[in-house]
Scaffold this motif. Structure first.
Motif, PDB file in Angstrom:
ATOM      1  N   PRO A 111     -22.264  -6.045 -35.147  1.00 44.24           N
ATOM      2  CA  PRO A 111     -21.565  -5.663 -36.371  1.00 44.24           C
ATOM      3  C   PRO A 111     -20.718  -4.394 -36.186  1.00 44.24           C
ATOM      4  CG  PRO A 111     -23.970  -5.582 -36.631  1.00 44.24           C
ATOM      5  CD  PRO A 111     -23.708  -6.136 -35.295  1.00 44.24           C
ATOM      6  N   GLU A 112     -19.521  -4.445 -36.748  1.00 43.54           N
ATOM      7  CA  GLU A 112     -18.605  -3.310 -36.614  1.00 43.54           C
ATOM      8  C   GLU A 112     -19.046  -2.135 -37.489  1.00 43.54           C
ATOM      9  OE1 GLU A 112     -14.518  -4.480 -37.046  1.00 43.54           O
ATOM     10  OE2 GLU A 112     -14.830  -6.253 -35.779  1.00 43.54           O
ATOM     11  N   GLU A 113     -18.705  -0.909 -37.056  1.00 43.28           N
ATOM     12  CA  GLU A 113     -18.958   0.313 -37.837  1.00 43.28           C
ATOM     13  C   GLU A 113     -20.421   0.421 -38.254  1.00 43.28           C
ATOM     14  OE1 GLU A 113     -16.273   2.350 -39.460  1.00 43.28           O
ATOM     15  OE2 GLU A 113     -14.719   1.357 -38.297  1.00 43.28           O
ATOM     16  N   SER A 114     -21.338   0.071 -37.378  1.00 38.98           N
ATOM     17  CA  SER A 114     -22.748  -0.012 -37.761  1.00 38.98           C
ATOM     18  C   SER A 114     -23.678   0.904 -36.975  1.00 38.98           C
ATOM     19  CB  SER A 114     -23.263  -1.441 -37.540  1.00 38.98           C
ATOM     20  OG  SER A 114     -22.502  -2.324 -38.279  1.00 38.98           O
ATOM     21  N   PHE A 115     -23.270   1.345 -35.796  1.00 44.08           N
ATOM     22  CA  PHE A 115     -24.195   2.079 -34.919  1.00 44.08           C
ATOM     23  C   PHE A 115     -23.902   3.579 -34.957  1.00 44.08           C
ATOM     24  CE2 PHE A 115     -24.361  -2.261 -33.579  1.00 44.08           C
ATOM     25  CZ  PHE A 115     -25.697  -2.454 -33.256  1.00 44.08           C
ATOM     26  N   ASP A 116     -24.990   4.350 -34.917  1.00 43.13           N
ATOM     27  CA  ASP A 116     -24.863   5.810 -34.917  1.00 43.13           C
ATOM     28  C   ASP A 116     -24.784   6.342 -33.491  1.00 43.13           C
ATOM     29  OD1 ASP A 116     -25.504   6.012 -37.844  1.00 43.13           O
ATOM     30  OD2 ASP A 116     -27.361   5.092 -37.114  1.00 43.13           O
ATOM     31  N   LEU A 117     -25.354   5.587 -32.560  1.00 45.24           N
ATOM     32  CA  LEU A 117     -25.403   6.024 -31.161  1.00 45.24           C
ATOM     33  C   LEU A 117     -25.254   4.799 -30.264  1.00 45.24           C
ATOM     34  CD1 LEU A 117     -26.108   8.167 -28.920  1.00 45.24           C
ATOM     35  CD2 LEU A 117     -28.530   7.670 -29.372  1.00 45.24           C
ATOM     36  N   ALA A 118     -24.402   4.922 -29.256  1.00 39.73           N
ATOM     37  CA  ALA A 118     -24.296   3.882 -28.219  1.00 39.73           C
ATOM     38  C   ALA A 118     -24.483   4.567 -26.874  1.00 39.73           C
ATOM     39  CB  ALA A 118     -22.938   3.185 -28.285  1.00 39.73           C
ATOM     40  N   THR A 119     -25.173   3.896 -25.964  1.00 37.66           N
ATOM     41  CA  THR A 119     -25.434   4.503 -24.661  1.00 37.66           C
ATOM     42  C   THR A 119     -25.093   3.513 -23.543  1.00 37.66           C
ATOM     43  OG1 THR A 119     -27.750   3.794 -24.825  1.00 37.66           O
ATOM     44  CG2 THR A 119     -27.268   6.059 -25.455  1.00 37.66           C
ATOM     45  N   GLY A 144     -17.978   9.165 -36.739  1.00 40.30           N
ATOM     46  CA  GLY A 144     -18.878  10.270 -36.366  1.00 40.30           C
ATOM     47  C   GLY A 144     -19.960   9.841 -35.394  1.00 40.30           C
ATOM     48  N   GLY A 145     -20.013   8.552 -35.080  1.00 40.93           N
ATOM     49  CA  GLY A 145     -21.021   8.047 -34.136  1.00 40.93           C
ATOM     50  C   GLY A 145     -20.790   8.582 -32.732  1.00 40.93           C
ATOM     51  N   VAL A 146     -21.856   8.573 -31.931  1.00 44.48           N
ATOM     52  CA  VAL A 146     -21.828   9.181 -30.592  1.00 44.48           C
ATOM     53  C   VAL A 146     -21.932   8.095 -29.527  1.00 44.48           C
ATOM     54  CG1 VAL A 146     -23.079  10.733 -29.022  1.00 44.48           C
ATOM     55  CG2 VAL A 146     -22.958  11.272 -31.455  1.00 44.48           C
ATOM     56  N   PHE A 147     -21.130   8.244 -28.485  1.00 43.54           N
ATOM     57  CA  PHE A 147     -21.215   7.358 -27.312  1.00 43.54           C
ATOM     58  C   PHE A 147     -21.561   8.231 -26.104  1.00 43.54           C
ATOM     59  CE2 PHE A 147     -18.508   4.624 -24.188  1.00 43.54           C
ATOM     60  CZ  PHE A 147     -19.644   3.987 -23.712  1.00 43.54           C
TER      61      PHE A 147
END
Ligand SMILES: C[S@@+](CC[C@H](N)C(=O)[O-])C[C@H]1O[C@@H](n2cnc3c(N)ncnc32)[C@H](O)[C@@H]1O
Length: 207
Positions: A111-119, A144-147
């Motif tokens: 889902p788009e625009e759904s995750f706060d953090l991706a690693t 504002g999410g972090v990768f």
């Protein structure tokens, strides 16, 4: 192709018996570097985490321990990696804290625009076009999410450049190259870290 070369090529997309052996080794082999990378995570309280190119699932498990309030979606395009990550995290999956699914980062079906953090640990070497794949990550993150990207190679170390020659489709990237691709993919506020004595790098970028 020599046996060692065949085995080392399993890092890109583990398959079959050799792939199972490779994935088993990756969980332990990458743990120290992955934990060093995670020490650079900013103060975040993510509710949704995407762990991309999850391999054997150890880092997805570690993120789930560090962020018990979060749901972790672990993704890998290798069936062997998905099977190992599923087995490794079976309790977290059973308790609804994690999903492990097969998928390709160049075409993320999340889902788009759904995750706060991706690693992404030790995986972007194999992604087919940094900018295109980073844009896919950008798409699934909330504003504002972090990768966070963690690599054992800073793109210049001899050992990794040797592997680059042996592994089909592998590309060791410098911090500059990663930062530039992140900016092109829509990320801003990028911070990069280099280990004091090893070629390990961590890049943290905000959407
Ligand atoms: C060297 S392993 C690292 C695994 C794990 N992240 C770790 O640190 O132990 C690279 C993993 O990235 C996965 N991978 C490579 N390219 C991918 C892509 N385009 N989409 C999804 N997974 C990918 C591979 O299947 C493999 O499991």
């Amino acid at each position: 192709m020599g046996l060692y070369k065949i085995f080392i090529n399993q890092t890109r997309k583990p398959e079959g018996v050799l792939g199972k052996m490779m994935v088993n080794g990756m969980n332990g082999g990458h743990a120290k570097m992955a934990d060093w990378g995670m020490s650079h995570l900013p103060e975040v309280s993510p509710l949704q985490i995407a762990e991309l190119g999850c391999g054997g699932g150890r880092n997805a498990g570690e993120l789930s321990i560090r962020y018990p309030q979060a749901k972790v979606v672990a993704v890998d395009y290798s069936e062997v990696s998905v099977a190992k990550a599923t087995e490794y995290n079976k309790e977290k999956i059973a308790s609804g804290k994690m999903i492990v699914q097969q998928g390709d980062v160049s075409n993320l079906r999340l889902p788009e625009e759904s995750f706060d953090l991706a690693t992404a640990f030790e995986t972007i070497y194999f992604w087919p076009g940094l900018e295109k794949c980073f844009a896919q990550v950008n798409k699934i993150l909330r504003s504002g999410g972090v990768f966070m990207i963690v690599n054992e190679s800073d793109g210049t170390d001899e050992a990794s450049l040797k592997y680059e020659k042996m592994i089909d489709g592998m590309k060791c990237h410098t911090v500059e190259k990663i930062e530039s691709a992140l900016r092109s993919a829509g990320f801003s506020e990028i911070a990069s870290y280099h280990h004091e004595s090893k070629p390990w790098i961590t890049v943290v970028a905000y959407k």
